[in-house]
Design a protein around this motif. Structure first.
Motif, short mmCIF file in Angstrom:
data_model
loop_
_atom_site.label_atom_id
_atom_site.label_comp_id
_atom_site.label_asym_id
_atom_site.label_seq_id
_atom_site.Cartn_x
_atom_site.Cartn_y
_atom_site.Cartn_z
N LEU A 29 -52.88 -14.37 -5.77
CA LEU A 29 -53.05 -15.79 -6.20
C LEU A 29 -52.66 -16.55 -4.86
N THR A 30 -51.65 -16.12 -4.05
CA THR A 30 -51.10 -16.70 -2.92
C THR A 30 -52.51 -16.81 -1.91
N GLU A 31 -53.29 -15.58 -2.23
CA GLU A 31 -54.04 -15.40 -0.96
C GLU A 31 -55.59 -16.20 -1.44
N HIS A 32 -55.98 -16.13 -2.66
CA HIS A 32 -57.03 -16.55 -3.29
C HIS A 32 -57.12 -17.51 -4.25
N GLY A 33 -56.07 -17.80 -4.75
CA GLY A 33 -55.85 -19.04 -5.86
C GLY A 33 -56.46 -18.26 -7.24
N PRO A 34 -56.62 -19.13 -8.30
CA PRO A 34 -56.33 -20.83 -8.37
C PRO A 34 -54.62 -21.03 -8.09
N ALA A 35 -54.25 -21.51 -7.31
CA ALA A 35 -52.65 -22.18 -7.15
C ALA A 35 -51.85 -22.56 -8.27
N TRP A 36 -52.63 -23.33 -9.12
CA TRP A 36 -52.07 -23.69 -10.30
C TRP A 36 -51.73 -22.53 -11.43
N HIS A 37 -52.09 -21.44 -11.15
CA HIS A 37 -51.70 -20.22 -11.79
C HIS A 37 -50.29 -19.71 -11.51
N LEU A 38 -50.07 -20.09 -10.10
CA LEU A 38 -48.75 -19.34 -9.66
C LEU A 38 -47.57 -20.01 -10.62
N PRO A 39 -47.14 -20.97 -11.03
CA PRO A 39 -45.98 -21.19 -11.90
C PRO A 39 -46.18 -20.42 -13.08
N ARG A 40 -47.19 -20.23 -13.94
CA ARG A 40 -47.13 -19.35 -14.85
C ARG A 40 -46.96 -18.08 -14.59
N VAL A 41 -47.23 -17.38 -13.69
CA VAL A 41 -47.13 -16.02 -13.27
C VAL A 41 -45.47 -15.87 -12.96
N LEU A 42 -44.79 -16.83 -12.20
CA LEU A 42 -43.44 -17.05 -11.92
C LEU A 42 -42.67 -16.96 -13.18
N GLY A 43 -43.25 -17.80 -14.12
CA GLY A 43 -42.40 -18.11 -15.28
C GLY A 43 -42.55 -16.70 -16.29
N LEU A 44 -43.51 -15.66 -16.02
CA LEU A 44 -43.65 -14.41 -16.65
C LEU A 44 -42.76 -13.64 -16.00
N ARG A 45 -42.89 -13.52 -14.80
CA ARG A 45 -41.91 -12.68 -13.91
C ARG A 45 -40.48 -13.00 -14.23
N GLY A 46 -40.26 -14.08 -14.41
CA GLY A 46 -38.74 -14.48 -14.71
C GLY A 46 -38.46 -14.05 -16.05
N ARG A 47 -39.33 -14.11 -17.02
CA ARG A 47 -38.82 -13.44 -18.30
C ARG A 47 -38.74 -12.14 -18.51
N LEU A 48 -39.93 -11.25 -17.49
CA LEU A 48 -39.32 -10.02 -17.20
C LEU A 48 -38.09 -9.49 -16.77
N GLN A 49 -37.79 -10.27 -15.66
CA GLN A 49 -36.42 -9.92 -15.18
C GLN A 49 -35.49 -10.23 -16.20
N LEU A 50 -35.47 -11.24 -16.82
CA LEU A 50 -34.39 -11.36 -18.15
C LEU A 50 -34.51 -10.15 -18.83
N GLY A 51 -35.67 -9.45 -19.42
CA GLY A 51 -35.54 -8.45 -20.20
C GLY A 51 -35.02 -7.14 -19.37
N LEU A 52 -35.09 -7.41 -17.94
CA LEU A 52 -34.61 -6.05 -17.33
C LEU A 52 -33.17 -6.41 -16.69
N ARG A 53 -32.55 -7.53 -17.36
CA ARG A 53 -31.17 -7.81 -17.11
C ARG A 53 -30.93 -8.22 -15.69
N ASP A 54 -31.70 -8.63 -14.98
CA ASP A 54 -31.47 -9.13 -13.69
C ASP A 54 -31.66 -10.90 -13.68
N ALA A 55 -30.56 -11.35 -13.95
CA ALA A 55 -30.69 -12.77 -14.09
C ALA A 55 -30.83 -13.50 -12.89
N SER A 56 -30.43 -12.95 -11.85
CA SER A 56 -30.33 -13.70 -10.55
C SER A 56 -31.85 -13.70 -10.18
N ALA A 57 -32.71 -12.67 -10.21
CA ALA A 57 -34.07 -12.51 -9.90
C ALA A 57 -34.62 -13.44 -10.96
N ALA A 58 -34.34 -13.42 -12.15
CA ALA A 58 -35.24 -14.54 -13.11
C ALA A 58 -34.86 -15.83 -12.62
#
Length: 1002
Positions: free
Chosen positions: A639-668
């Motif tokens: 997404l950073t290279e090709h877009g669409p840029a408006w998908h980035l917040p959604r991906v970061l949201g998913l990644r944050g939830r995954l980090q919560l599942g992995l018990r890495d609250a700082s990364a989330a």
């Protein structure tokens, strides 16, 4: 307005009825009942019952803001005293002389009473006090209040009162402090006034009216002297104490003025709506003058900000806007002030009104509540009110970003909307919204342009966009209907591909409609499992239907085919989410592979991103969180290279939830914060910012930052409101309220919930009743935590009655009824508490709540023994016996409590109950049993605290009540050494202090 109360048939029944009425809140019901009880008392031809009834009636008139009737009742009491002084014991005599002041205040509040009559009454009061040998300080206090009201000789009157020694008939300390502070405040000395007020504002001095009255006067002086945060705290607590109370209408008016002058006009309008009853229920002209002046200050400020047409609550019988109500209030307020000034021969009240109305705002903005709402929010809410009642439409969400300028020419606008829509670009929504307005306008003419196509196709486009919005709000039935209608229009327009896509969207939306599960449907996992199975089956059918549409529709454009492939994968992804069946993982991944391959071949970046997002989500649902993170990382890079840029917040949201599942609250926290930063670059409906804020709140809690979590929860709720996701918003607010309660921010919690519970769609019954009940439950707990036992108990009793009808959820009723029983017992109403716990036990039999019921029964036993001593022992032991049976049931069922062991807690309570009842040998034996059940403490802190408490109470029973200090000290010293060796410092200190006390007393 007669009541349904039975007429007393004896003086005992009359006195009981008077006691019952005395417990009611001030208002018309209490007043009317008091009038009926006076009529009943007159039939007994006995003076004492009649005296009691007249005293109750005068109190109802006085605090119910009906000053005209209070002096009439008092005249009857005075006549009775003159005729039958022997009927007045010392307490009744004290009451009589005390109420001379009530009459003086009532007469001041009536402009039709001549000034000479006021002074004659004060003369009567002085003569009566002197004849009875009573000190005259109360008389001089009333003389000062009259002087302050008239505005003449105030300084002399103040000195004659303030220099005198208090008597048993003087106003309470809190009320006298208020008068002394107001004297300084009226002279412009805010600092000195606040210094005098300090004991009342701190709660050290209080009465029935205080500190609520003083708080309302102190708000502006606090702000003027730089204590805005303290003013905020006192506003929240003080307003709650006076709201909707006709006897404190002036105080409500001052709270409205405070809101107007601190940038909280929106909250002021909300509070005005909450107090609409005061327009018609305040009988005191003086209180009404003060209330209307505060209302006018607020309305003038709102109108000056350009919101004169905003609907507001006012006098019953017509609809009001800010401008029209302000004109009405101004006329009435000026008339009242003129009447008082005419009676008094001064211009004090008109001048005071002008002074309040001429005040400039003190602050641009002071955040009073967690849900600060501006006037623009209220204007939007007015539209939502129409939607809730079926008239009008809800306002559009507010976007944090301004979209690019839309094409002016209609053909270009239509083409641009379709281009953006094919890309999935967020700005397409603004184009469709503009087109919807143009099409709906009278005289719309559709362009005759081949590039635009026929009018019917544009109508289909608009319907499809509206359907997508409905689906985002989980309004799936509406989405199905709109998509089906759009599909028909697309066919009429000769666009079979778009028709197929609309029908596919309808199939998926239909599958997401929650299934109705008939009662008694067999399912191993209960109703929830049956509902999940039904949804999985519906999604399987939806997937098959989308596949058929895809295969049977020729000539599909790439963007349409890409969306159909996305719907196929989404249907199976949702099925996996509903079922949790690992066999459903592979089919999702296969569909995702098809989608990604197609999207790469046709360079459809949005669908490539969608495929990777679905794959990451599927890995997460299958339990492979590291693989999900890897896929999310790859997508973020693309997404950073090709877009669409408006998908980035959604991906970061998913990644944050995954980090919560992995018990890495700082990364989330880092991912979610970055997601929100990027989301601000796009329209609000492009990204689910509500979920990002909610997930960030969870990360904050894991990081030990609850205050920041609270901020994120309120922002999540606000975002959901903007997106018109009302249920999600109320859930977020409910979580925020509970967190407030956990943090001890009681008034913030109550203020937030009060604001939510007065929302129009809540009042209209448009919000899920269980969710509303949850909000009320948290509010009742907050009231209890805030020491408002009466209000908390009333709310719990109501909730318990309502939840009794929840046949599908007896467990919740058991919990609510149990809490209700505890509050009733705390209020000393043990009979009603027993009835409530009986209902809790009946519900517990259907849906066991072992821990809650055990806690409840032990608490009932403790309260009854503590309040009634030996007389309450049998009832207390009966409660503990029931708690014992529940502990046996829990043990047999393999239940593990979250807190203490039910058995050790029960043994400890036996010790405490017997100690309260004076059965000290039984108490010590029970505590020995509790110690044995708890076992020797270890390094962990949990059992150490319980063990130390058992030792502490055993030491008190043995050393103090059984008078065996040597044995108690042996026990305590051994425990102190044990705890010291284990490092339990706090527990050790408590026992060491007790041991030292026993040695001192030996």
């Amino acid at each position: 307005m007669p009541t349904d109360a039975p007429h007393p048939q004896s003086t005992d029944e009359l006195l009981h009825a008077l006691q019952e009425n005395h417990r009611r809140p001030y208002g018309r019901t209490r007043t009317v009942t008091a009038e009926e009880l006076v009529d009943a008392a007159e039939r007994f031809d006995e003076p004492v019952p009649l005296i009691h009834a007249l005293l109750e009636l005068q109190e109802a008139y006085t605090y119910g803001s009906d000053p005209r009737k209070s002096p009439v009742v008092f005249a009857r009491l005075l006549t009775l005293f003159d005729e039958r002084p022997d009927a007045f014991d010392e307490r009744l005599r004290h009451q009589l002389f005390w109420r001379f002041k009530w009459v003086a205040n009532a007469l001041i509040a009536l402009p039709e009473i001549p000034l000479t009559s006021l002074r004659q009454w004060l003369g009567e009061m002085r003569d009566r006090y002197e004849k009875a040998g009573l000190g005259l300080q109360p008389y001089y206090g009333q003389a000062y209040q009259l002087a302050a009201h008239v505005g003449e000789d105030t300084t002399l009157a103040y000195e004659l009162w303030a220099a005198r020694r208090r008597t048993p008939l003087s106003d309470c300390e809190a009320c006298e402090i208020r008068e002394r502070a107001l004297h300084r405040a009226d002279a412009g000395d805010d600092e000195r006034a606040l210094e005098i007020w300090a004991p009342v504002l701190a709660g050290k001095e209080s009465c029935q009216e205080e500190p609520a009255r003083s708080v309302s006067y102190a708000l502006l002086p606090l702000v003027r002297t730089g204590r805005a945060d303290r003013a905020r705290e006192l506003h929240l607590a003080g307003y709650r104490a006076c709201r909707r109370n006709p006897g404190m209408a002036g105080e409500v008016g001052r709270h409205l003025e405070f809101c107007a002058l601190t940038g909280n006009e929106g909250r002021g309008v909300e509070l005005l709506a909450e107090n609409r009853n005061l327009f018609d229920e305040v009988e005191s002209p003086l209180d009404l003058l003060h209330f209307l002046t505060g209302v006018e200050v607020l309305l003038s400020r709102v109108e000056s900000l350009g919101h004169g047409e905003l609907p507001v609550a006012g006098y019953a019988g017509r609809a009001w806007t800010v401008a029209s109500l302000r004109a009405e209030v101004r006329e009435r307020g000026e008339g009242l002030a003129a009447r008082f000034d005419t009676r008094n021969g001064t211009t004090l009240h008109s001048g005071h009104r002008r002074e309040r109305l001429d005040r400039a705002p003190l602050l641009d903005a002071l955040e009073l509540t967690l849900r600060s709402r501006g006037l623009d929010d209220l204007a939007e809410g007015a539209s939502r009110t129409d939607a809730a009642t079926g008239s009008g439409t809800a306002a559009a969400p507010t976007a944090p970003r301004t979209v690019e300028a839309l094409p002016e020419a209609l053909p270009e606008l239509i083409v641009r909307a379709r281009e953006l829509d094919e890309l999935g670009h967020p700005d397409a929504r603004a184009c469709w919204a503009r087109l919807r307005t143009l099409v709906a306008a009278p005289g719309y003419t559709h362009p005759d342009d081949p590039a635009v196509g026929p009018y019917v196709r544009l109508c289909a486009d608009l319907l499809s966009d509206e359907a997508n919005r409905a689906a985002e709000r989980d309004e799936f039935a509406a989405a199905v209907e709109l998509q089906e209608e759009a599909a028909g229009l697309y066919e009429d327009a000769g666009a079979p591909g778009d028709a197929a896509l609309a029908r596919a969207c309808a199939l998926l939306a239909a599958a997401e409609i929650p299934a109705e599960i008939p009662a008694g449907t067999p399912s191993e996992g209960g109703e929830g499992e049956a509902r999940a199975e039904a949804m999985a089956d519906a999604l399987t059918e939806a997937h098959a239907g989308v596949v058929r549409l895809h295969e049977e529709t020729p000539g599909l454009a790439p963007y349409v085919e890409g969306r159909l492939l996305r719907l196929r994968a989404s249907a199976l992804g949702l099925r996996l989410q509903a079922s949790g069946d690992q066999e459903h993982v592979a089919p999702v991944l296969a569909e995702v592979e098809l989608l990604e391959t197609f999207a790469l071949r046709h360079s459809i970046d949005g669908q490539v991103s969608g495929a990777k997002l679905l794959r990451a989500g599927t890995y997460a649902l299958s339990g492979d969180l590291p693989a999900a993170v890897t896929e999310a990382d790859a997508l973020r890079k693309r997404l950073t290279e090709h877009g669409p840029a408006w998908h980035l917040p959604r991906v970061l949201g998913l990644r944050g939830r995954l980090q919560l599942g992995l018990r890495d609250a700082s990364a989330a926290y880092a991912d979610l914060t970055e997601g929100l930063r990027l989301a601000a670059a796009w329209p609000a409906d492009a990204v689910d910012t509500g979920r990002l804020h909610g997930d960030l709140a969870e990360a904050c809690m894991h990081l030990g930052r609850p205050d920041e979590a609270l901020t994120q929860l309120t922002r999540a709720a606000e975002a959901e409101l903007r997106a018109e996701k009302r249920t999600d918003a109320f859930c977020a607010y409910s979580n925020a309220a509970q967190l407030c309660l956990d943090l001890g921010r009681i008034e913030d919690c109550i203020a937030l919930l009060d604001s939510l519970l007065t929302e129009p769609d809540v009042a209209a019954g448009k919000v899920d009743d269980r969710l509303v009940a949850q909000l009320r439950l948290v509010r009742a707990r907050a009231l209890h935590a805030g020491d408002d036992l009466k209000a908390a108990t009333a709310e719990f009793v109501t909730l318990a009655a309502e939840s009794a009808g929840w046949e599908d959820d007896p467990g919740s009723h058991a919990m609510i009824a149990a809490e209700t029983a505890m509050l009733l017992a705390e209020s000393g109403e043990f009979e009603r508490a027993g009835e409530a716990v009986g209902r809790a036990l009946a519900a517990h039999a259907l849906a066991p709540r072992h821990e809650q019921l055990s806690n409840c029964l032990r608490e009932l036993a403790r309260l009854q023994a503590q309040q009634e001593g030996p007389d309450g022992l049998d009832a207390a032991l009966a409660h503990l016996a029931t708690a014992g049976r529940i502990a046996d049931e829990a043990r047999a069922a393999g239940f593990e409590p979250v807190g203490r062991s039910l058995d050790s807690a029960l043994a400890y309570e036996h010790g405490r109950v017997n100690a309260y009842a004076g059965q000290y040998d039984d108490a010590l034996a029970a505590l020995e049993k509790a110690l044995a059940l708890v076992g020797e403490p270890g390094p962990e802190t949990g059992s150490a605290g319980e063990w130390a408490e058992c030792v502490r109470l055993a030491g008190i029973v043995e050393g103090v009540y059984l008078e065996r200090p040597a044995a108690a000290l042996t026990r305590l010293d051994a425990a102190v050494d044990r705890l010291a060796a284990l490092g339990h410092t706090d527990e050790r200190q408590q026992l060491a202090s007790l041991a030292a006390q026993l040695r001192d007393e030996a």
